[in-house]
Design a protein around this motif. Structure first.
Motif, PDB file in Angstrom:
ATOM      1  N   GLY A 165      39.744  16.222  53.104  1.00  6.53           N
ATOM      2  CA  GLY A 165      40.746  17.121  52.410  1.00  6.53           C
ATOM      3  C   GLY A 165      40.600  16.907  51.043  1.00  6.53           C
ATOM      4  N   LEU A 166      39.988  17.848  50.344  1.00  4.60           N
ATOM      5  CA  LEU A 166      39.845  17.992  48.961  1.00  4.60           C
ATOM      6  C   LEU A 166      41.183  18.374  48.271  1.00  4.60           C
ATOM      7  N   ALA A 167      42.077  19.121  48.989  1.00  3.07           N
ATOM      8  CA  ALA A 167      43.284  19.404  48.499  1.00  3.07           C
ATOM      9  C   ALA A 167      44.020  19.582  49.883  1.00  3.07           C
ATOM     10  N   ASN A 168      45.554  19.822  49.641  1.00  4.30           N
ATOM     11  CA  ASN A 168      46.368  19.820  50.796  1.00  4.30           C
ATOM     12  C   ASN A 168      46.287  21.276  51.408  1.00  4.30           C
ATOM     13  N   GLU A 169      45.434  22.216  50.806  1.00 10.21           N
ATOM     14  CA  GLU A 169      45.327  23.603  51.156  1.00 10.21           C
ATOM     15  C   GLU A 169      43.760  23.801  51.805  1.00 10.21           C
ATOM     16  N   TYR A 170      42.734  22.926  51.298  1.00 10.69           N
ATOM     17  CA  TYR A 170      41.372  23.311  51.816  1.00 10.69           C
ATOM     18  C   TYR A 170      40.765  22.069  51.899  1.00 10.69           C
ATOM     19  N   SER A 171      39.512  22.225  52.769  1.00 13.79           N
ATOM     20  CA  SER A 171      38.627  21.105  52.948  1.00 13.79           C
ATOM     21  C   SER A 171      37.126  21.218  53.353  1.00 13.79           C
ATOM     22  N   VAL A 172      36.443  20.387  53.317  1.00 13.23           N
ATOM     23  CA  VAL A 172      34.985  20.684  53.588  1.00 13.23           C
ATOM     24  C   VAL A 172      34.719  19.865  54.826  1.00 13.23           C
ATOM     25  N   VAL A 173      33.961  20.475  55.601  1.00 14.15           N
ATOM     26  CA  VAL A 173      33.799  19.971  57.025  1.00 14.15           C
ATOM     27  C   VAL A 173      32.358  20.005  57.495  1.00 14.15           C
ATOM     28  N   THR A 174      31.973  18.588  57.792  1.00 13.57           N
ATOM     29  CA  THR A 174      30.586  18.367  58.365  1.00 13.57           C
ATOM     30  C   THR A 174      30.346  17.974  59.691  1.00 13.57           C
ATOM     31  N   THR A 175      29.577  18.693  60.526  1.00 17.33           N
ATOM     32  CA  THR A 175      29.445  18.496  61.831  1.00 17.33           C
ATOM     33  C   THR A 175      27.839  18.100  62.073  1.00 17.33           C
ATOM     34  N   ILE A 176      27.696  16.779  62.665  1.00 14.06           N
ATOM     35  CA  ILE A 176      26.176  16.529  62.879  1.00 14.06           C
ATOM     36  C   ILE A 176      25.806  16.521  64.355  1.00 14.06           C
ATOM     37  N   GLY A 177      24.613  17.027  64.715  1.00 12.90           N
ATOM     38  CA  GLY A 177      24.307  16.858  66.101  1.00 12.90           C
ATOM     39  C   GLY A 177      23.111  16.093  66.101  1.00 12.90           C
ATOM     40  N   LEU A 178      23.042  14.943  66.672  1.00 12.24           N
ATOM     41  CA  LEU A 178      22.180  13.935  66.677  1.00 12.24           C
ATOM     42  C   LEU A 178      20.752  14.351  67.234  1.00 12.24           C
ATOM     43  N   SER A 179      19.807  13.692  66.660  1.00 15.59           N
ATOM     44  CA  SER A 179      18.362  14.022  67.126  1.00 15.59           C
ATOM     45  C   SER A 179      18.333  13.297  68.525  1.00 15.59           C
ATOM     46  N   ALA A 180      17.244  13.946  69.496  1.00 14.07           N
ATOM     47  CA  ALA A 180      17.181  13.374  70.562  1.00 14.07           C
ATOM     48  C   ALA A 180      16.872  11.682  70.705  1.00 14.07           C
ATOM     49  N   GLU A 181      16.365  11.267  69.617  1.00 17.07           N
ATOM     50  CA  GLU A 181      15.635   9.864  69.491  1.00 17.07           C
ATOM     51  C   GLU A 181      17.171   9.060  69.467  1.00 17.07           C
ATOM     52  N   LYS A 182      17.937   9.547  68.354  1.00 16.28           N
ATOM     53  CA  LYS A 182      19.131   9.011  68.237  1.00 16.28           C
ATOM     54  C   LYS A 182      20.099   8.919  69.190  1.00 16.28           C
ATOM     55  N   GLU A 183      20.311   9.811  69.830  1.00 11.82           N
ATOM     56  CA  GLU A 183      21.028   9.908  71.039  1.00 11.82           C
ATOM     57  C   GLU A 183      20.671   9.248  72.122  1.00 11.82           C
ATOM     58  N   ALA A 184      19.220   9.268  72.159  1.00 14.94           N
ATOM     59  CA  ALA A 184      18.737   8.066  73.169  1.00 14.94           C
ATOM     60  C   ALA A 184      19.030   6.429  72.844  1.00 14.94           C
ATOM     61  N   GLU A 185      19.223   6.389  71.510  1.00 14.20           N
ATOM     62  CA  GLU A 185      19.499   4.916  71.172  1.00 14.20           C
ATOM     63  C   GLU A 185      20.941   4.753  71.158  1.00 14.20           C
ATOM     64  N   GLY A 186      21.700   5.923  71.558  1.00 14.18           N
ATOM     65  CA  GLY A 186      23.244   5.434  71.351  1.00 14.18           C
ATOM     66  C   GLY A 186      23.856   5.330  70.362  1.00 14.18           C
ATOM     67  N   VAL A 187      23.504   6.081  69.162  1.00 12.05           N
ATOM     68  CA  VAL A 187      23.853   6.093  67.810  1.00 12.05           C
ATOM     69  C   VAL A 187      25.392   6.834  67.917  1.00 12.05           C
ATOM     70  N   ASP A 188      26.260   6.207  67.246  1.00 14.22           N
ATOM     71  CA  ASP A 188      27.738   6.801  67.013  1.00 14.22           C
ATOM     72  C   ASP A 188      27.414   8.159  66.198  1.00 14.22           C
ATOM     73  N   SER A 189      27.634   9.189  66.747  1.00 14.64           N
ATOM     74  CA  SER A 189      27.436  10.372  66.047  1.00 14.64           C
ATOM     75  C   SER A 189      28.177  10.431  64.698  1.00 14.64           C
ATOM     76  N   CYS A 190      29.120   9.989  64.705  1.00 11.94           N
ATOM     77  CA  CYS A 190      30.437   9.925  63.580  1.00 11.94           C
ATOM     78  C   CYS A 190      29.634   9.090  62.293  1.00 11.94           C
ATOM     79  N   VAL A 191      28.801   8.165  62.474  1.00 13.24           N
ATOM     80  CA  VAL A 191      28.321   7.467  61.408  1.00 13.24           C
ATOM     81  C   VAL A 191      27.493   8.290  60.484  1.00 13.24           C
ATOM     82  N   PRO A 192      26.437   9.133  61.013  1.00  9.53           N
ATOM     83  CA  PRO A 192      25.699   9.942  60.064  1.00  9.53           C
ATOM     84  C   PRO A 192      26.573  10.984  59.718  1.00  9.53           C
ATOM     85  N   ALA A 193      27.552  11.461  60.283  1.00 11.56           N
ATOM     86  CA  ALA A 193      28.315  12.706  59.900  1.00 11.56           C
ATOM     87  C   ALA A 193      29.220  12.155  58.666  1.00 11.56           C
ATOM     88  N   GLU A 194      29.596  10.922  58.796  1.00  7.54           N
ATOM     89  CA  GLU A 194      30.405  10.221  57.607  1.00  7.54           C
ATOM     90  C   GLU A 194      29.509  10.119  56.535  1.00  7.54           C
TER      91      GLU A 194
END
Length: 215
Positions: free
Chosen positions: A170-199
């Motif tokens: 939330g950059l202000a009450n009225e608007y925000s910036v949104v980041t979506t990450i899709g893990l690479s196949a390697e990181k997915e296989a490693e069980g990486v929490d996708s929210c960590v790189p997204a943050e």
């Protein structure tokens, strides 16, 4: 790149404006929530005249001016930052706006199948309140304690092992910036929490926007 971008677009559209009944760009590829990261729309949404913030969303005490979102969304990250997020072989940004959300940009890596999307959520004028009102009831993972660059933020995904995660800041009450990450196949296989790189990427984005605002 097109497959990665389409999946990210569906995920971002659903996460950002869940509750809207109109089909958003990218949703034509699926008629249900079978696409990773997508959420089936509901008929409920917050009243447009609601006082902000609402639905339990935190207030943004020291907002950034909306002018920081005036540039091309593909310029919100440097090429070096994109490569850090997606690895060598990452594509250049591809403009991909969503009518119900706002301007957006997609990046992908055909070698690793990782993907990244940044969106400026400026259409609804609801900021994080939209996520609290519409997204929170639909996901199993909704982390409210996230703070990005000193701004209130939430991280959410369909399930704990979902390869996609979205972080809304939330950059202000009225608007925000949104980041979506899709893990690479390697990181997915490693069980990486996708929210960590997204943050981590969200931190870079907000840092760049704060620098633009002179902070």
């Amino acid at each position: 790149m097109k497959r990665v971008a389409a999946v990210l677009s569906v995920g971002l559209a659903a996460f950002s404006v869940a509750g809207c009944s109109e089909e958003s760009p990218g949703e034509a590829m699926t008629s249900n929530s079978s696409v990773p990261g997508s959420i089936a729309p509901t008929s409920q949404s917050a009243p447009s005249d609601s006082v902000l913030p609402h639905s339990g969303a935190p207030a943004v005490v020291d907002p950034l001016p909306e002018s920081v979102l005036s540039d091309h969304p593909c310029d919100v990250l440097t090429p070096e930052q994109v490569q850090k997020a997606l690895g060598a072989g990452a594509s250049t940004g591809s403009r991909s706006d969503l009518e119900q959300v706002g301007p957006g940009c997609d990046w992908g890596n055909m070698e690793s199948f990782g993907g990244l999307r940044i969106g400026f959520s400026i259409v609804s004028r609801e900021g994080l309140s939209a996520q609290y009102a519409n997204t929170k009831p639909q996901v199993k993972v909704f982390r409210e304690s996230v703070s990005v660059g000193g701004f209130p933020a939430v991280a959410f995904k369909v399930s704990e092992d979902d390869r996609m995660c979205t972080v809304a800041v939330g950059l202000a009450n009225e608007y925000s910036v949104v980041t979506t990450i899709g893990l690479s196949a390697e990181k997915e296989a490693e069980g990486v929490d996708s929210c960590v790189p997204a943050e981590q990427v969200a931190e870079m984005v907000v840092g760049n926007l704060k620098a633009k605002a002179g902070e």
